[in-house]
Write an enzyme that holds these catalytic residues in place. Structure first.
Site, PDB file in Angstrom:
ATOM      1  CB  THR A   1       6.272  -0.853   7.564  1.00 57.18           C
ATOM      2  OG1 THR A   1       5.321  -1.353   6.638  1.00 57.18           O
ATOM      3  CG2 THR A   1       7.202   0.102   6.839  1.00 57.18           C
TER       4      THR A   1
ATOM      5  CD  GLU B   1       5.171   3.151   5.389  1.00 56.93           C
ATOM      6  OE1 GLU B   1       4.084   2.689   5.780  1.00 56.93           O
ATOM      7  OE2 GLU B   1       5.954   2.525   4.655  1.00 56.93           O
TER       8      GLU B   1
ATOM      9  CE  LYS C   1      -1.624  -4.988   5.798  1.00 55.55           C
ATOM     10  NZ  LYS C   1      -2.181  -3.726   6.222  1.00 55.55           N
TER      11      LYS C   1
ATOM     12  CD1 TRP D   1       3.037  -4.817   5.734  1.00 54.89           C
ATOM     13  CD2 TRP D   1       2.090  -5.442   3.804  1.00 54.89           C
ATOM     14  NE1 TRP D   1       2.275  -3.768   5.270  1.00 54.89           N
ATOM     15  CE2 TRP D   1       1.693  -4.123   4.093  1.00 54.89           C
ATOM     16  CE3 TRP D   1       1.618  -6.050   2.640  1.00 54.89           C
ATOM     17  CZ2 TRP D   1       0.843  -3.396   3.259  1.00 54.89           C
ATOM     18  CZ3 TRP D   1       0.777  -5.324   1.811  1.00 54.89           C
ATOM     19  CH2 TRP D   1       0.401  -4.021   2.123  1.00 54.89           C
TER      20      TRP D   1
HETATM   21  P1  AMP Z   1       0.360  -1.362   7.097  1.00 58.51           P
HETATM   22  O1  AMP Z   1       1.501  -0.438   6.897  1.00 58.51           O
HETATM   23  O2  AMP Z   1       0.751  -2.735   7.509  1.00 58.51           O
HETATM   24  O3  AMP Z   1      -0.674  -0.752   7.990  1.00 58.51           O
HETATM   25  O4  AMP Z   1      -0.336  -1.561   5.667  1.00 58.51           O
HETATM   26  C1  AMP Z   1      -0.874  -0.485   4.943  1.00 58.51           C
HETATM   27  C2  AMP Z   1      -1.433  -0.984   3.641  1.00 58.51           C
HETATM   28  O5  AMP Z   1      -2.548  -1.852   3.861  1.00 58.51           O
HETATM   29  C3  AMP Z   1      -1.941   0.071   2.701  1.00 58.51           C
HETATM   30  O6  AMP Z   1      -0.920   0.725   1.983  1.00 58.51           O
HETATM   31  C4  AMP Z   1      -2.865  -0.751   1.806  1.00 58.51           C
HETATM   32  O7  AMP Z   1      -2.129  -1.457   0.820  1.00 58.51           O
HETATM   33  C5  AMP Z   1      -3.470  -1.738   2.793  1.00 58.51           C
HETATM   34  N1  AMP Z   1      -4.731  -1.186   3.305  1.00 58.51           N
HETATM   35  C6  AMP Z   1      -4.954  -0.571   4.469  1.00 58.51           C
HETATM   36  N2  AMP Z   1      -6.246  -0.193   4.588  1.00 58.51           N
HETATM   37  C7  AMP Z   1      -6.865  -0.572   3.453  1.00 58.51           C
HETATM   38  C8  AMP Z   1      -8.215  -0.443   2.947  1.00 58.51           C
HETATM   39  N3  AMP Z   1      -9.190   0.113   3.662  1.00 58.51           N
HETATM   40  N4  AMP Z   1      -8.468  -0.943   1.725  1.00 58.51           N
HETATM   41  C9  AMP Z   1      -7.496  -1.535   0.986  1.00 58.51           C
HETATM   42  N5  AMP Z   1      -6.221  -1.676   1.406  1.00 58.51           N
HETATM   43  C10 AMP Z   1      -5.902  -1.194   2.616  1.00 58.51           C
END
Ligand code: AMP
Length: 534
Positions: free
Chosen positions: A189, A331, A439, A444
């Site tokens: 990540t 995570e 994002k 990312w």
């Molecule tokens: P990843 O590790 O790439 O799956 O990214 C996770 C991150 O995506 C989270 O910590 C949030 O910042 C964002 N994220 C995931 N789901 C949501 C959601 N339903 N609403 C807002 N942000 C989200």
């Protein structure tokens, strides 16, 4: 007195018996459309999938990959990748799924950091990642999955093809690796300080997470479902969906190479998909394509990985499809909360109901959530005040790969870097983010890395990067640039420079020039002030 039940380890290999016996006729469909036939598919039964996974396990023995050895994949969502999901961990190795969209420097870093010894790569992705693979001396084997007919593979003694490798195996592997705490899979990540960080999922967490996806109040995946994971298999094990399907007998409909909205809409209609999961950008792109198609089979459309906006939810409602929010992170395996109505929501207005279903949602079993107040204390339960969202449970990270210190607070919680409220019914709403990341389309962009790349340009004195909301991508970066004394910078020349240092989709369309970057009292970029300027 200790309990007297069997302590069978929770391992990926425990999925195999059902696949080979009572679920043996269930199927995995992979879309491999061609110009002549947009609906071309290949179909394998669960029994065939298990048999090929056993040959793959044998092949890893044959290649001399030791127990615990890291095996990388650069692959789309398809049958062979599913076989890797089973055969690699269940034979005691670690499957490291790699996002091929990363820039070559990052790819090189993570292949090295993970210590990958073998790489499985789609023929269609090989040209894009070849320069990285060619430079990685630790990689001993490069196995090409479905090279295009006529594709000329590089002259390199490490290369062989997937089918030839499986064909050469005569003794199936028992796939009985029994250490539930061993790492099954690995995913990187984006680190807020620039370097990606590895998250090592244990067999136990993979199995528990798959089981949780079967719970009626989470996704309720069941034998009669046909599940389409649009989310790539290199993103947190495709949110664990493949394992959940194999566990319970739900059919899988895999979108194959470079899925496009028109193809996905056709696939959903053709395969009578009942459950699909994707990031908001994908759902937005799919909207127009789904409109003329029959989606009557679809019972659950999950929108995660980013905030589900009210306009998108409303547009889907008009189609007769309810999008449901979900929240998770690399995570956290990833699922922690799913938006679902509960008794307490009875009598809600349509608007309030939509807002509930578009929120991050309510916690699934086995996880716990809390927020911190401004003073850093855990907020009272039901406080409904915004604070950092923290989580804990058996599917949540403890320590990043290679780190010596735990990633948790002293009292055992993982700080997510998201700001949320939690109401008295457990409904989590994400309201902001403290981590300095952007994002975009579900992927990312590291502000810090982009700032460093900008400042590597000789005419740039200072640079800061913030995110701004974008209808299509969710967010896009904005670059704030202070030129060196007296110089003027052509924005296009600056973009050209960035393209040599970061992935093309990181390059900001929006570049703004300033005399000075506003700073906080401690001398850091005042990003809130910058955001207010956008
Ligand atoms: P990843 O590790 O790439 O799956 O990214 C996770 C991150 O995506 C989270 O910590 C949030 O910042 C964002 N994220 C995931 N789901 C949501 C959601 N339903 N609403 C807002 N942000 C989200």
């Amino acid at each position: 007195m200790t309990g007297r039940m069997q302590d069978s380890p929770l391992t990926v290999g425990t999925l195999l018996p059902a696949m080979e016996k009572w679920l043996s006729r269930k199927t995995v469909t992979t879309w491999r459309p061609t110009v002549d036939d947009p609906a071309a598919t290949t179909v394998a039964t669960f029994a065939q999938t298990a048999a090929r996974a056993r040959l793959l396990g044998a092949a890893l023995d044959h290649l001399g990959i030791p127990l615990g050895g890291r095996v990388a994949s650069f692959a789309w969502n398809h049958q062979e990748h599913l076989e890797l999901f089973l055969g690699v961990p269940a034979s005691g190795r670690v499957l490291h799924t790699v996002n091929h969209r990363l820039f070559s420097d990052q790819l090189e870093f993570i292949l090295d950091d993970a210590g990958d010894e073998a790489v499985f790569v789609d023929g269609s992705l090989l040209p894009a990642v070849w320069s990285v693979l060619a430079r990685s001396p630790r990689i001993r084997h490069i196995i090409v999955i479905r090279p295009d007919p006529g594709q000329r593979l590089p002259q390199d003694p490490r290369i062989l093809t997937y089918e030839a490798l499986l064909d050469a195996q005569t003794r199936p592997h028992p796939l009985d690796h029994a250490d539930e705490l061993a790492t099954a899979s690995l995913c990187y990540t984006s680190g807020t300080t620039g370097r990606p960080k590895g998250v090592a999922y244990s067999h136990r967490s993979v199995v528990l997470h798959a089981l949780l996806l079967l719970a009626a109040d989470s996704f309720g995946i069941r034998e009669s479902d046909v599940v389409l994971p649009v989310v790539p298999m290199f993103h947190v094990n495709a949110w664990g969906l493949p394992y959940a399907c194999l566990m319970t007998g739900a059919g899988l409909s895999l979108p194959g190479e470079s899925p496009r909205p028109a193809g996905l809409a056709l696939q959903m209609e053709h395969d009578r998909v009942t459950m699909a999961a994707a990031v908001p950008t994908v759902w937005r792109g799919l909207l127009a394509e789904l409109r003329p198609r029959d989606q009557s089979a679809l019972r659950l459309a999950v929108c995660g990985g980013g905030a589900l906006s009210d306009d998108l939810a409303t547009a889907y409602e008009a189609l007769g499809v309810t999008l449901r929010g979900a929240w998770g992170m690399t995570e956290t395996s990833p699922l922690v909360t799913v938006a679902r109505p509960v008794d307490a929501d009875a009598g809600q207005t349509p608007e309030a109901r939509r807002a509930t279903l578009s929120a991050a949602g309510r916690p699934i079993p086995l996880v716990d959530v809390r927020t911190l107040t401004e003073s850093g204390e855990p907020a009272q339960w039901e406080a409904d005040v915004a604070g950092e969202l923290q989580v804990r449970g058996p599917t949540i990270i403890d320590t990043y790969l290679g780190a010596t210190d735990s990633a948790l607070t002293p009292d055992g919680w993982f700080g997510t870097g998201d700001v949320a409220t939690i109401d008295g019914t457990g409904l989590v709403r994400i309201v902001d983010r403290t981590k300095d990341l952007i994002k975009s389309g579900g992927e990312w962009i590291s502000s810090v890395q982009l700032e460093n790349a900008l400042m590597a340009h000789p005419a740039v004195s200072e640079a800061a990067v913030t995110g701004k909301s974008d209808e299509r991508w969710g967010e896009r970066p904005v670059a704030w640039v202070v030129p060196q004394d007296g110089s003027t910078i052509d924005p296009e020349a600056l973009r050209e420079h960035l393209r040599t240092m970061v992935a093309a989709w990181w390059v900001p369309e929006d570049i703004r020039f300033l005399d000075e970057i506003p700073k906080t009292g401690t001398g850091k970029w005042a990003k809130t002030t910058l955001r207010d300027l956008t």
